[in-house]
Each structure stands twice: as structure tokens, then as C-alpha cells.
Design an enzyme around this catalytic site. Structure first.
Site, PDB file in Angstrom:
ATOM      1  N   HIS A   3      -2.922   9.027   1.166  1.00  0.00           N
ATOM      2  CA  HIS A   3      -2.734   7.903   0.327  1.00  0.00           C
ATOM      3  C   HIS A   3      -4.446   7.509  -0.105  1.00  0.00           C
ATOM      4  O   HIS A   3      -5.538   8.173   0.134  1.00  0.00           O
ATOM      5  CB  HIS A   3      -2.691   6.573   1.226  1.00  0.00           C
ATOM      6  N   HIS A   9       0.873  -1.207  -0.028  1.00  0.00           N
ATOM      7  CA  HIS A   9       0.223   0.104  -0.124  1.00  0.00           C
ATOM      8  C   HIS A   9       0.928   1.202   0.007  1.00  0.00           C
ATOM      9  O   HIS A   9       1.699   1.291   0.631  1.00  0.00           O
ATOM     10  CB  HIS A   9      -0.907   0.108   1.177  1.00  0.00           C
ATOM     11  N   CYS A  34      -3.379   2.665  -5.395  1.00  0.00           N
ATOM     12  CA  CYS A  34      -2.700   3.547  -4.492  1.00  0.00           C
ATOM     13  C   CYS A  34      -1.388   4.106  -5.000  1.00  0.00           C
ATOM     14  O   CYS A  34      -0.952   4.878  -4.909  1.00  0.00           O
ATOM     15  CB  CYS A  34      -2.631   3.038  -2.945  1.00  0.00           C
TER      16      CYS A  34
END
Length: 239
Positions: free
Chosen positions: A42, A30, A146
Site C-alpha cells: 500500500h 485506506h 493510496c
């Protein structure tokens, strides 16, 4: 940061850095942009999902340290989190920019580096904070995830072609591995040795991953963050 790992300590990162951490026992990573003050911007998937390789924003999670941790605009997947909540007890890694082709290929796992250059820190943070207020479109694990968000914040680059993978090296690796195996299968009669076949497959995998890197692709354009909603790829109302 070395050839085998991009792992860093918290005190080593600087505002504007593209950072990431691994989830689900290294199943996927991530990504986000560190904006300073122990905060990370994010991009996540909003709502429930059955996908095991994407981050899902959960409004029920509360941070005991920072009152504004978890801030986002309604229906937006761009979130402001504290560094600890972003990491979720995972290790911290820093994405590399401007690496040489040989270094890029040597790092077998995608989603760790790019040959593309990064923009100045103030521009990177401006993009991240602007998108926190205005959104980054709909989350898509292959075309708008992401890593795509962090790559855009760092470079301002978007892909023109809507078909195929986005800018994410992680997504291109997922597609590149089976593609390499498929392309190398006709050679199995010429290379009966398992070692030979493995070498050819690995080589094709690296080539296919390198070909999708934003630093070498020809289908990327620079788009100002203020013009993002009107770009050829952006349709915030798309289902």
C-alpha cells in the site's frame, strides 16, 4: 459483496484483490493490494503530516508476527505490511471493478467501486511489487493517494491532466459534494422545497462523481509500470 457494503472476511480475499479499510471512524478509507501470504502493498505519506485524511507511515511501529512487515525503500511511501497491521483492527472491504453505471451511482460513497475493468492477477501483483522497489512518486491526498496507487495496480491507468483530481473516487467525492451544492444553488428559487433542493444536489453529486471515474474518463492512458517514471504525470523528485 452487496449494494450497501463491500465488507468481506479475510478468507474471502484473493491475491491481486484491491482491498481497503476505514480509519478515524469512517472519516476516510485506506487502500492497498493484497499480494498473498497475509501481505498487503500500500501507499502512504512518509513523515509527519497535519492531514487527518491520509495514511502516515510510522517506522516506530513493529509487527510481532512478520519480520518483513513495514518493509519499504528509503524515502518511498510504498510499504509492505501484513494484513493485520494494514487493517489496524478495522473491518476488511474489497473494492469492486467493472460495475454498471447504475450500481456506481447507487453507491453514494466514493472510493468503493469503479466501472473500469481490472487486469490479470499476475500483472496486478507485478505492478505492486515493482512499485514497492521503485516507489510511486510523492503522496498527494487529491492527485496521488493510496486509492490512486491501488487503482493503478489493478488497471495500469493514469490520468494525463495534472489539474484537478486523480483517479481516486474518494478524492472526487470530497470535491464533488461542495461542487454539487454550488451548482445547484442557482436552482433554489425554482425549487423552494428543501426536499427538491436535496434531490437536485444529490443528483449533481452523483453525476460529478461518475464523470471522474476512470472507467468513463477520456484523459486516462495505459502506462506500463516499467515506464511509470517517465510518464507525463511522474516526477519523483518534485517537491
Amino acid at each position: 459483496m452487496g449494494l450497501l457494503t463491500n465488507r468481506v472476511e479475510k478468507h474471502e480475499i484473493k491475491p491481486g484483490d484491491h482491498i481497503y479499510t476505514y480509519r478515524a471512524v469512517f472519516a476516510y478509507s485506506h487502500h492497498g493490494i493484497f499480494v498473498g501470504g497475509s501481505k498487503v502493498v500500500h501507499f502512504t505519506r512518509v513523515g509527519n503530516t497535519s492531514s487527518s485524511n491520509s495514511e502516515v507511515y510510522d517506522e516506530s511501529e513493529e509487527c510481532p508476527t512478520f519480520p518483513d512487515c513495514g518493509f519499504r525503500q528509503p524515502d518511498s511511501g510504498v510499504v509492505l505490511s501484513c494484513l493485520d497491521c494494514f487493517l489496524r483492527n478495522g473491518s476488511l472491504y474489497c473494492f469492486e471493478y467493472g460495475v454498471t453505471p447504475s450500481v456506481f451511482i447507487a453507491k453514494v460513497r466514493g472510493g468503493t467501486c469503479t466501472t473500469a475493468a481490472f487486469d490479470p492477477t499476475d500483472m496486478v501483483i507485478h505492478r505492486a511489487m515493482y512499485l514497492l522497489q521503485n516507489g510511486f512518486g510523492n503522496y498527494d491526498v487529491f492527485q496521488n493517494n493510496c486509492e490512486d496507487f491501488a487503482l493503478y495496480c489493478k488497471t495500469g491507468l493514469l490520468t494525463v491532466d495534472r489539474v484537478g483530481v486523480g483517479r481516486s473516487g474518494q478524492a472526487s467525492s470530497v470535491i464533488g459534494a461542495p461542487l454539487a451544492a454550488l451548482l445547484s444553488s442557482p436552482l433554489k428559487f425554482l425549487l423552494p422545497s428543501p426536499v427538491g433542493m436535496a434531490t437536485v444536489t444529490a443528483g449533481m453529486y452523483c453525476v460529478s462523481r461518475y464523470a471522474t471515474d476512470i472507467g468513463v474518463r477520456t484523459d486516462v492512458i495505459k502506462v506500463a509500470v516499467e515506464d511509470l517514471a517517465g510518464s507525463v504525470r511522474w516526477e519523483n523528485n518534485e517537491g
